[in-house]
Scaffold this motif. Sequence first.
Motif, PDB file in Angstrom:
ATOM      1  N   THR A   1       0.753  -1.163  -0.120  1.00  0.00           N
ATOM      2  CA  THR A   1      -0.007   0.034   0.201  1.00  0.00           C
ATOM      3  C   THR A   1       0.731   1.270  -0.045  1.00  0.00           C
ATOM      4  OG1 THR A   1      -1.853  -1.074   1.168  1.00  0.00           O
ATOM      5  CG2 THR A   1      -1.751   1.348   1.143  1.00  0.00           C
ATOM      6  N   ASN A   2       0.536   2.030  -0.794  1.00  0.00           N
ATOM      7  CA  ASN A   2       1.348   3.424  -0.881  1.00  0.00           C
ATOM      8  C   ASN A   2       0.722   4.244   0.349  1.00  0.00           C
ATOM      9  OD1 ASN A   2       1.870   6.268  -1.665  1.00  0.00           O
ATOM     10  ND2 ASN A   2       2.524   5.630  -3.679  1.00  0.00           N
ATOM     11  N   PRO A   3       1.558   4.751   1.123  1.00  0.00           N
ATOM     12  CA  PRO A   3       0.959   5.430   2.173  1.00  0.00           C
ATOM     13  C   PRO A   3       0.475   6.884   1.857  1.00  0.00           C
ATOM     14  CG  PRO A   3       3.343   5.567   2.047  1.00  0.00           C
ATOM     15  CD  PRO A   3       3.270   4.596   1.213  1.00  0.00           C
ATOM     16  N   LYS A   4       0.677   7.539   0.764  1.00  0.00           N
ATOM     17  CA  LYS A   4       0.400   8.813   0.374  1.00  0.00           C
ATOM     18  C   LYS A   4      -1.027   8.339  -0.394  1.00  0.00           C
ATOM     19  CE  LYS A   4       4.862  11.114   0.066  1.00  0.00           C
ATOM     20  NZ  LYS A   4       5.608  11.823  -0.647  1.00  0.00           N
ATOM     21  N   THR A   5      -1.182   7.565  -1.324  1.00  0.00           N
ATOM     22  CA  THR A   5      -2.253   7.389  -2.059  1.00  0.00           C
ATOM     23  C   THR A   5      -3.448   6.553  -1.756  1.00  0.00           C
ATOM     24  OG1 THR A   5      -1.292   5.794  -3.470  1.00  0.00           O
ATOM     25  CG2 THR A   5      -0.885   8.236  -4.110  1.00  0.00           C
ATOM     26  N   LYS A   6      -2.783   5.711  -0.689  1.00  0.00           N
ATOM     27  CA  LYS A   6      -3.696   4.357  -0.262  1.00  0.00           C
ATOM     28  C   LYS A   6      -3.977   3.603  -1.281  1.00  0.00           C
ATOM     29  CE  LYS A   6      -3.629   6.773   3.764  1.00  0.00           C
ATOM     30  NZ  LYS A   6      -2.533   6.148   4.808  1.00  0.00           N
ATOM     31  N   ARG A   7      -3.187   3.712  -2.304  1.00  0.00           N
ATOM     32  CA  ARG A   7      -3.455   2.623  -3.511  1.00  0.00           C
ATOM     33  C   ARG A   7      -2.636   1.443  -3.209  1.00  0.00           C
ATOM     34  NH1 ARG A   7      -6.168   5.223  -7.973  1.00  0.00           N
ATOM     35  NH2 ARG A   7      -5.454   3.392  -9.113  1.00  0.00           N
ATOM     36  N   GLN A   8      -3.099   0.251  -3.475  1.00  0.00           N
ATOM     37  CA  GLN A   8      -2.353  -1.062  -3.169  1.00  0.00           C
ATOM     38  C   GLN A   8      -2.055  -1.401  -4.658  1.00  0.00           C
ATOM     39  OE1 GLN A   8      -5.089  -4.006  -1.491  1.00  0.00           O
ATOM     40  NE2 GLN A   8      -3.889  -3.727   0.392  1.00  0.00           N
ATOM     41  N   THR A   9      -0.759  -2.205  -4.628  1.00  0.00           N
ATOM     42  CA  THR A   9       0.000  -2.656  -5.705  1.00  0.00           C
ATOM     43  C   THR A   9       0.356  -3.876  -5.425  1.00  0.00           C
ATOM     44  OG1 THR A   9       1.107  -0.444  -6.327  1.00  0.00           O
ATOM     45  CG2 THR A   9       2.030  -2.599  -7.318  1.00  0.00           C
ATOM     46  N   GLN A  10      -0.100  -4.803  -6.580  1.00  0.00           N
ATOM     47  CA  GLN A  10       0.114  -6.239  -6.275  1.00  0.00           C
ATOM     48  C   GLN A  10       1.068  -6.631  -7.456  1.00  0.00           C
ATOM     49  OE1 GLN A  10      -2.687  -8.936  -4.683  1.00  0.00           O
ATOM     50  NE2 GLN A  10      -0.490  -9.937  -4.289  1.00  0.00           N
ATOM     51  N   VAL A  11       2.128  -7.251  -7.048  1.00  0.00           N
ATOM     52  CA  VAL A  11       3.317  -7.477  -7.887  1.00  0.00           C
ATOM     53  C   VAL A  11       3.119  -9.109  -8.324  1.00  0.00           C
ATOM     54  CG1 VAL A  11       5.721  -7.764  -8.263  1.00  0.00           C
ATOM     55  CG2 VAL A  11       5.041  -5.710  -7.345  1.00  0.00           C
ATOM     56  N   GLN A  12       3.150  -9.205  -9.654  1.00  0.00           N
ATOM     57  CA  GLN A  12       3.184 -10.615 -10.158  1.00  0.00           C
ATOM     58  C   GLN A  12       4.478 -11.012 -10.545  1.00  0.00           C
ATOM     59  OE1 GLN A  12       0.105 -11.327 -13.207  1.00  0.00           O
ATOM     60  NE2 GLN A  12      -1.076 -12.680 -11.818  1.00  0.00           N
ATOM     61  N   ARG A  13       5.008 -12.265 -10.560  1.00  0.00           N
ATOM     62  CA  ARG A  13       6.572 -12.474 -10.897  1.00  0.00           C
ATOM     63  C   ARG A  13       6.216 -14.080 -11.852  1.00  0.00           C
ATOM     64  NH1 ARG A  13      10.346 -13.490  -6.074  1.00  0.00           N
ATOM     65  NH2 ARG A  13       8.211 -13.937  -4.944  1.00  0.00           N
ATOM     66  N   LEU A  14       6.673 -13.871 -13.083  1.00  0.00           N
ATOM     67  CA  LEU A  14       6.916 -15.233 -13.765  1.00  0.00           C
ATOM     68  C   LEU A  14       8.277 -15.875 -13.589  1.00  0.00           C
ATOM     69  CD1 LEU A  14       5.864 -16.943 -16.126  1.00  0.00           C
ATOM     70  CD2 LEU A  14       6.606 -15.185 -17.860  1.00  0.00           C
ATOM     71  N   PHE A  15       8.111 -17.129 -13.281  1.00  0.00           N
ATOM     72  CA  PHE A  15       9.575 -17.880 -13.232  1.00  0.00           C
ATOM     73  C   PHE A  15       9.585 -19.280 -14.294  1.00  0.00           C
ATOM     74  CE2 PHE A  15       9.116 -15.991  -9.145  1.00  0.00           C
ATOM     75  CZ  PHE A  15      10.102 -15.635  -8.779  1.00  0.00           C
ATOM     76  N   THR A  16      10.535 -19.446 -14.402  1.00  0.00           N
ATOM     77  CA  THR A  16      10.877 -20.931 -15.473  1.00  0.00           C
ATOM     78  C   THR A  16      11.510 -21.720 -14.283  1.00  0.00           C
ATOM     79  OG1 THR A  16      12.835 -20.053 -16.554  1.00  0.00           O
ATOM     80  CG2 THR A  16      10.749 -20.173 -17.542  1.00  0.00           C
ATOM     81  N   ILE A  17      11.395 -23.093 -14.172  1.00  0.00           N
ATOM     82  CA  ILE A  17      11.875 -23.799 -13.202  1.00  0.00           C
ATOM     83  C   ILE A  17      11.916 -25.137 -13.786  1.00  0.00           C
ATOM     84  CG2 ILE A  17       9.963 -24.161 -11.761  1.00  0.00           C
ATOM     85  CD1 ILE A  17      11.708 -24.219  -9.305  1.00  0.00           C
ATOM     86  N   LYS A  18      13.054 -25.941 -13.421  1.00  0.00           N
ATOM     87  CA  LYS A  18      12.701 -27.483 -13.993  1.00  0.00           C
ATOM     88  C   LYS A  18      11.936 -28.243 -13.096  1.00  0.00           C
ATOM     89  CE  LYS A  18      17.456 -27.774 -15.895  1.00  0.00           C
ATOM     90  NZ  LYS A  18      18.664 -28.272 -15.796  1.00  0.00           N
ATOM     91  N   THR A  19      11.313 -29.296 -13.486  1.00  0.00           N
ATOM     92  CA  THR A  19      10.401 -29.990 -12.604  1.00  0.00           C
ATOM     93  C   THR A  19      10.822 -30.743 -11.593  1.00  0.00           C
ATOM     94  OG1 THR A  19      10.595 -31.735 -14.199  1.00  0.00           O
ATOM     95  CG2 THR A  19       8.673 -30.348 -14.534  1.00  0.00           C
ATOM     96  N   ASP A  20      12.292 -30.678 -11.509  1.00  0.00           N
ATOM     97  CA  ASP A  20      12.927 -31.311 -10.179  1.00  0.00           C
ATOM     98  C   ASP A  20      13.213 -30.023  -9.140  1.00  0.00           C
ATOM     99  OD1 ASP A  20      14.940 -29.969 -11.311  1.00  0.00           O
ATOM    100  OD2 ASP A  20      16.393 -31.592 -11.469  1.00  0.00           O
TER     101      ASP A  20
END
Length: 376
Positions: A292-311
Amino acid sequence: MDPMIRGAGPRRTGLALPAMLALGLMTWARCAAEMPAAQFSPDGLNVLTNWPSAPRGNVEVAIIGAETGATRRLGAAAVPGGAAWSPDGRWIAFQAMEGGQKVTRLYDARAGSARTISRTFGPPYAWREDSRRLAGVAVDDERGLQIVFYNASERGESLRVSVDASAVSSMVWLPETDDVAFIGLRDGKKDVYAVEGGQVRKISTSGDVLALTLVSERNELVWARSSKNTRYILLSLYAYDLRSRSVRRLPFPDRVAQINPTPSRSPIRVDDIVIAGTGTYLALVVSDPPVTNPKTKRQTQVQRLFTIKTDGTGGRLVRTLALDRGGVHGQEMRPFWSWDGMRLGVLHREAGRVTLLQYGADGSGGRVIARSGSGG
């Protein structure tokens, strides 16, 4: 560990057709949301996806050159992700609008022409390995949801099987058979089912399956299960041997150093998982705790994309995307794999614009293939 296959006979749901249709569309709420899924052509030269059509603003099924970004449009899209390329690369089954009605059309990539093959069944689609048979999903007001088998050579339906589920996603054709497997939604739970010899069988029982793929070289179905608490367990993987009819849990660490190393440094959920058809890599989209931005009170949600081996090794951050929860919606990332598992594609939507990107399997060497409004 999930048990071996258990029988599950068809059952009438008792839902009226409008309600069934609404439930059928719900399966795309997580799998596709407002962002279309995509698919590489078998030879890797093109990408099949729903693509914005400027300046009209509607969305159409399109073939986009993976090297050139050149766009060939096939028709107005009816459902996000409602298209599938045949294994031989000749045919594309897709759902489009025709006279205000949803229809399934078959596009001949060699001839550059399309024909309507059904007004009663639609996606998700699955092709048999010889590209002569196709499976889709129908909703019947008497028998409920059905898996439909269509013979593309003889141009007619060969079988319909009622399924004890309210929606179907991630359908795959089982090799050297006339059978399919899929994720079925029933009473809010998602499990792996199969239609074998005209009979429906339930393979998993956990109710939390997120992704399914066929690893044809190992003759296995591989699926991912969600975790109740990603701070401690990110996800779990299972494999079903189509020959021995046995299920085993695949080795995958509870914590991955690049994603959830400690409880205080972990995502709050896994938004999307896509398993490469080789069974060697995963693409994961996760959401971090909102800030949450303390000034605007707006929330930001960060998405992250990963690659990873199945092990669980070789994790790599590919992209990040900040979602403004205060007002801007429809921003997200949708990964998909090439048929040989050597390339990762990403559909990235932000502020109403869609970008199509391509990476190596390990998330390296990213480049833009196309951007909506910039061509085609």
